[in-house]
Scaffold this motif. Structure first.
Motif, PDB file in Angstrom:
ATOM      1  N   ASP A 170       0.829  -1.209   0.000  1.00  0.00           N
ATOM      2  CA  ASP A 170       0.000   0.000   0.000  1.00  0.00           C
ATOM      3  C   ASP A 170       0.861   1.255   0.000  1.00  0.00           C
ATOM      4  O   ASP A 170       0.551   2.241  -0.688  1.00  0.00           O
ATOM      5  CB  ASP A 170      -0.922   0.000   1.225  1.00  0.00           C
ATOM      6  CG  ASP A 170      -1.919  -1.141   1.185  1.00  0.00           C
ATOM      7  OD1 ASP A 170      -2.195  -1.634   0.071  1.00  0.00           O
ATOM      8  OD2 ASP A 170      -2.409  -1.539   2.256  1.00  0.00           O
ATOM      9  N   GLN A 171       1.940   1.256   0.754  1.00  0.00           N
ATOM     10  CA  GLN A 171       2.815   2.426   0.774  1.00  0.00           C
ATOM     11  C   GLN A 171       3.515   2.622  -0.568  1.00  0.00           C
ATOM     12  O   GLN A 171       3.654   3.747  -1.048  1.00  0.00           O
ATOM     13  CB  GLN A 171       3.844   2.277   1.896  1.00  0.00           C
ATOM     14  CG  GLN A 171       3.246   2.370   3.290  1.00  0.00           C
ATOM     15  CD  GLN A 171       4.257   2.064   4.381  1.00  0.00           C
ATOM     16  OE1 GLN A 171       5.226   1.340   4.158  1.00  0.00           O
ATOM     17  NE2 GLN A 171       4.034   2.604   5.571  1.00  0.00           N
ATOM     18  N   MET A 172       3.945   1.519  -1.188  1.00  0.00           N
ATOM     19  CA  MET A 172       4.572   1.644  -2.500  1.00  0.00           C
ATOM     20  C   MET A 172       3.577   2.122  -3.548  1.00  0.00           C
ATOM     21  O   MET A 172       3.960   2.765  -4.536  1.00  0.00           O
ATOM     22  CB  MET A 172       5.178   0.299  -2.912  1.00  0.00           C
ATOM     23  CG  MET A 172       6.421  -0.082  -2.139  1.00  0.00           C
ATOM     24  SD  MET A 172       7.760   1.132  -2.321  1.00  0.00           S
ATOM     25  CE  MET A 172       8.016   1.116  -4.084  1.00  0.00           C
ATOM     26  N   TYR A 173       2.301   1.821  -3.348  1.00  0.00           N
ATOM     27  CA  TYR A 173       1.292   2.300  -4.285  1.00  0.00           C
ATOM     28  C   TYR A 173       1.281   3.823  -4.330  1.00  0.00           C
ATOM     29  O   TYR A 173       1.218   4.423  -5.407  1.00  0.00           O
ATOM     30  CB  TYR A 173      -0.083   1.769  -3.874  1.00  0.00           C
ATOM     31  CG  TYR A 173      -1.230   2.371  -4.659  1.00  0.00           C
ATOM     32  CD1 TYR A 173      -1.549   1.897  -5.919  1.00  0.00           C
ATOM     33  CD2 TYR A 173      -1.967   3.435  -4.135  1.00  0.00           C
ATOM     34  CE1 TYR A 173      -2.586   2.455  -6.649  1.00  0.00           C
ATOM     35  CE2 TYR A 173      -3.000   4.004  -4.847  1.00  0.00           C
ATOM     36  CZ  TYR A 173      -3.316   3.515  -6.101  1.00  0.00           C
ATOM     37  OH  TYR A 173      -4.343   4.077  -6.815  1.00  0.00           O
ATOM     38  N   VAL A 187     -23.098   5.837   3.681  1.00  0.00           N
ATOM     39  CA  VAL A 187     -21.971   4.999   4.104  1.00  0.00           C
ATOM     40  C   VAL A 187     -21.000   4.911   2.935  1.00  0.00           C
ATOM     41  O   VAL A 187     -21.359   4.449   1.846  1.00  0.00           O
ATOM     42  CB  VAL A 187     -22.443   3.601   4.530  1.00  0.00           C
ATOM     43  CG1 VAL A 187     -21.232   2.751   4.952  1.00  0.00           C
ATOM     44  CG2 VAL A 187     -23.455   3.695   5.652  1.00  0.00           C
ATOM     45  N   VAL A 188     -19.754   5.365   3.158  1.00  0.00           N
ATOM     46  CA  VAL A 188     -18.743   5.400   2.110  1.00  0.00           C
ATOM     47  C   VAL A 188     -17.535   4.598   2.571  1.00  0.00           C
ATOM     48  O   VAL A 188     -16.956   4.894   3.619  1.00  0.00           O
ATOM     49  CB  VAL A 188     -18.316   6.847   1.795  1.00  0.00           C
ATOM     50  CG1 VAL A 188     -17.235   6.870   0.720  1.00  0.00           C
ATOM     51  CG2 VAL A 188     -19.517   7.679   1.369  1.00  0.00           C
ATOM     52  N   PRO A 189     -17.139   3.570   1.827  1.00  0.00           N
ATOM     53  CA  PRO A 189     -15.909   2.843   2.185  1.00  0.00           C
ATOM     54  C   PRO A 189     -14.672   3.711   1.926  1.00  0.00           C
ATOM     55  O   PRO A 189     -14.625   4.462   0.952  1.00  0.00           O
ATOM     56  CB  PRO A 189     -15.923   1.616   1.267  1.00  0.00           C
ATOM     57  CG  PRO A 189     -17.182   1.669   0.503  1.00  0.00           C
ATOM     58  CD  PRO A 189     -17.817   2.987   0.678  1.00  0.00           C
ATOM     59  N   VAL A 190     -13.686   3.592   2.784  1.00  0.00           N
ATOM     60  CA  VAL A 190     -12.457   4.379   2.671  1.00  0.00           C
ATOM     61  C   VAL A 190     -11.264   3.460   2.864  1.00  0.00           C
ATOM     62  O   VAL A 190     -11.387   2.338   3.363  1.00  0.00           O
ATOM     63  CB  VAL A 190     -12.421   5.528   3.705  1.00  0.00           C
ATOM     64  CG1 VAL A 190     -13.556   6.491   3.477  1.00  0.00           C
ATOM     65  CG2 VAL A 190     -12.431   4.980   5.125  1.00  0.00           C
ATOM     66  N   GLU A 191     -10.111   3.979   2.455  1.00  0.00           N
ATOM     67  CA  GLU A 191      -8.823   3.312   2.702  1.00  0.00           C
ATOM     68  C   GLU A 191      -7.957   4.256   3.513  1.00  0.00           C
ATOM     69  O   GLU A 191      -7.685   5.384   3.089  1.00  0.00           O
ATOM     70  CB  GLU A 191      -8.128   2.975   1.388  1.00  0.00           C
ATOM     71  CG  GLU A 191      -6.755   2.346   1.580  1.00  0.00           C
ATOM     72  CD  GLU A 191      -6.018   2.161   0.273  1.00  0.00           C
ATOM     73  OE1 GLU A 191      -4.819   1.788   0.329  1.00  0.00           O
ATOM     74  OE2 GLU A 191      -6.617   2.399  -0.788  1.00  0.00           O
ATOM     75  N   VAL A 192      -7.546   3.805   4.677  1.00  0.00           N
ATOM     76  CA  VAL A 192      -6.703   4.626   5.541  1.00  0.00           C
ATOM     77  C   VAL A 192      -5.298   4.659   4.945  1.00  0.00           C
ATOM     78  O   VAL A 192      -4.636   3.624   4.811  1.00  0.00           O
ATOM     79  CB  VAL A 192      -6.684   4.091   6.985  1.00  0.00           C
ATOM     80  CG1 VAL A 192      -5.750   4.917   7.842  1.00  0.00           C
ATOM     81  CG2 VAL A 192      -8.085   4.084   7.563  1.00  0.00           C
ATOM     82  N   VAL A 193      -4.861   5.856   4.560  1.00  0.00           N
ATOM     83  CA  VAL A 193      -3.570   6.021   3.906  1.00  0.00           C
ATOM     84  C   VAL A 193      -2.481   6.349   4.917  1.00  0.00           C
ATOM     85  O   VAL A 193      -1.412   5.762   4.918  1.00  0.00           O
ATOM     86  CB  VAL A 193      -3.652   7.110   2.826  1.00  0.00           C
ATOM     87  CG1 VAL A 193      -2.290   7.312   2.167  1.00  0.00           C
ATOM     88  CG2 VAL A 193      -4.700   6.739   1.789  1.00  0.00           C
TER      89      VAL A 193
END
Length: 503
Positions: free
Chosen positions: A278-281, A423-429
């Motif tokens: 995820d960080q490399m993304y 309701v919105v899905p999220v990705e914790v960055v």
């Protein structure tokens, strides 16, 4: 003497007395209940259920500036050089810095081998070359002498040929005998034979001269090799660095090819940090990546992302500036499932001392406290340090900043969109001191007009049985900070107080 019995009359008296007392008690209780009357239960009023659920909201903010990617790392040397002796010899001199942990400068003499044998070899080859020069001169003189003899032999052949011609003419006029003709032929053959011998001698001398020239070329190469071996008796440090391992002592004999010291380069250093997929993304989808590789075919290359290396020592933090350079390996590590990345620190001695308290400003080099802080702590990055890595990536996508309490189970957030819960899905960055950076598809849940008017609110209060599309009534952060309580919560509290009073 007869004694009168009084048992039965006394028992009857007690029985009558108990009955009378019991009746009196019952009558008193009946009289008290009738006199005081029955207490009526107070009526409880239930509040009306509101049409919308009261919630506390905050404004959804777009993230501005770089994105911080945090990880841990280990300091590793940029390169290590193992020096070995290229010639054999006895160590007659050794540098005082040739000890593990000490630093050596570029060009510093580490060891000096005994050069006597190699100096003698240079002198022997020089004498051999002088001898070959003399042989070449002698060959030139012989060739010159042979050339003079050849000219005389050619004249002798001409004379013998003329004499034979005259003898043949006299024989034709019958003025000479046959024996005179044979003598003339014999003299001609002798002159020609002498000429051929001199010609062969000249060719031999030329061949000898060529051979001497070839020997001279080999001797010159041998002299260069001997001088090179002589220079190799002095081993100097090719770089400025720190001695990691040393295995030589003075007066000891070292064979050719023996590795005797390991030096690590200290002009620059690297930090090895494992980044998740995820960080490399976000590293690969940064603005720096787009600027460096316009075609998009970057493979496993990484952009030069700036980073800050931090080393904590007590209440102080020491910082260095670094740049992400490459991935160490062919891809993902099989054991950790991460990308082993290397960050280069070009100036490992340029340290900045920072107070560990985030509320205080960094202590720069021009501060009067900086020299003491740096002196008390590490003056440079050293191998083996366990450090913190913070990379500053400028994302090419739109990210949002929300309060940490707004993140719901399953990585979701609740939005108040026109009085409806979405309701919105999220990705914790990333996580920051004042919130959480998330990646969410807000456009699909919020109309474009609402996005432009900056009226999108994120719900930060708990909601019982949340459902997408349920009506909500939001109250902004000002009311929540002032200590106001939503209406529904206040009504529930008052209802509980009434029940306790009724009980």
């Amino acid at each position: 003497m007869n004694t009168p019995t009084s048992g039965p009359p006394r028992s009857l008296k007690h029985l009558v007395l108990n009955i009378v007392v019991s009746i009196a008690i019952l009558a008193g209780c009946l009289f008290g209940y009738t006199l005081l009357g029955e207490r009526k239960r107070p009526a409880r009023s239930k509040p009306n259920k509101p049409a919308a659920t009261a919630v506390t909201t905050e404004t959804l903010q777009r993230h501005q500036g770089p994105l911080s990617i945090n990880s841990n790392g280990v300091v590793v040397p940029l390169r290590e050089i193992r020096l070995a002796t290229e010639v054999a010899g006895r160590v007659i001199k050794q540098s005082v810095n040739l000890r593990p942990g000490r630093e050596v400068s570029e060009g510093e003499t580490l060891i000096q081998l005994d050069p006597t044998e190699y100096e003698m070899e240079v002198r022997r080859l020089a004498a051999q070359k002088t001898q070959e020069d003399a042989e070449l001169a002698a060959a030139d003189v012989s060739i010159e002498n042979t050339a003079h003899l050849l000219s005389l032999a050619e004249e002798q052949v001409q004379l013998a040929s003329g004499e034979r011609a005259r003898t043949d003419a006299l024989v034709a006029r019958q003025a000479a005998s046959v024996s005179e003709v044979e003598i003339a032929k014999r003299a001609e053959l002798t002159a020609k034979s002498a000429l051929v011998e001199l010609q062969n001698r000249e060719r031999e001398l030329v061949a000898q001269r060529t051979l001497i020239l070839r020997k001279q070329a080999l001797t010159e190469v041998a002299i260069e090799r001997a001088k090179l071996d002589l220079s190799r008796t002095t081993v100097r440090s090719p770089i400025r660095g720190r001695v990691v391992q040393s295995g030589v002592e003075e007066q000891s004999f070292i064979a050719a090819g023996t590795s005797f010291v390991t030096i690590e380069d200290t002009t620059a250093i690297e930090v090895r940090s494992n980044l998740t997929v995820d960080q490399m993304y976000w590293v690969w989808n940064s603005a720096a990546m787009a600027n460096q590789f316009e075609s998009g075919d970057h493979g496993d290359r990484v952009p030069p992302v700036s980073a800050t290396i931090q080393y904590r020592l007590g209440k102080r933090v020491y910082q260095w500036q670094a740049v992400l350079t490459r991935i160490d390996g062919a891809g993902i590590d099989l054991d950790t499932r991460t990308y082993p990345c290397l960050l280069r620190v070009d100036s490992p001695a340029d340290v900045v001392a920072v107070d560990a308290d985030a509320s205080r400003d960094p202590i720069m080099d021009d501060s009067p406290l900086a020299p003491n802080l740096v002196m008390d702590g590490p003056r440079r990055l050293m191998r083996g340090m366990f450090v913190s890595v913070t990379m500053n990536v400028h994302p090419s996508r739109t990210l949002y900043r929300v309060n940490e309490i707004a993140i719901r189970p399953g990585n979701r957030i609740w939005l108040d969109v026109d009085g409806k819960l979405r309701v919105v899905p999220v990705e914790v960055v990333s996580r920051m001191n004042n919130g959480v950076i998330v990646d969410a598809d807000i456009d699909s849940a919020v109309p474009t007009a609402t996005m432009k008017s900056d009226q999108v609110a994120v719900i930060v209060s708990p909601v019982s049985d949340p459902k997408d599309g349920m009506p909500v009534m939001g109250s902004g952060p000002t009311a929540r900070q002032a200590g106001s309580t939503p209406t529904r919560i206040a009504d529930d509290v008052s209802g509980l107080d009434s029940e306790k009073a009724a009980g």
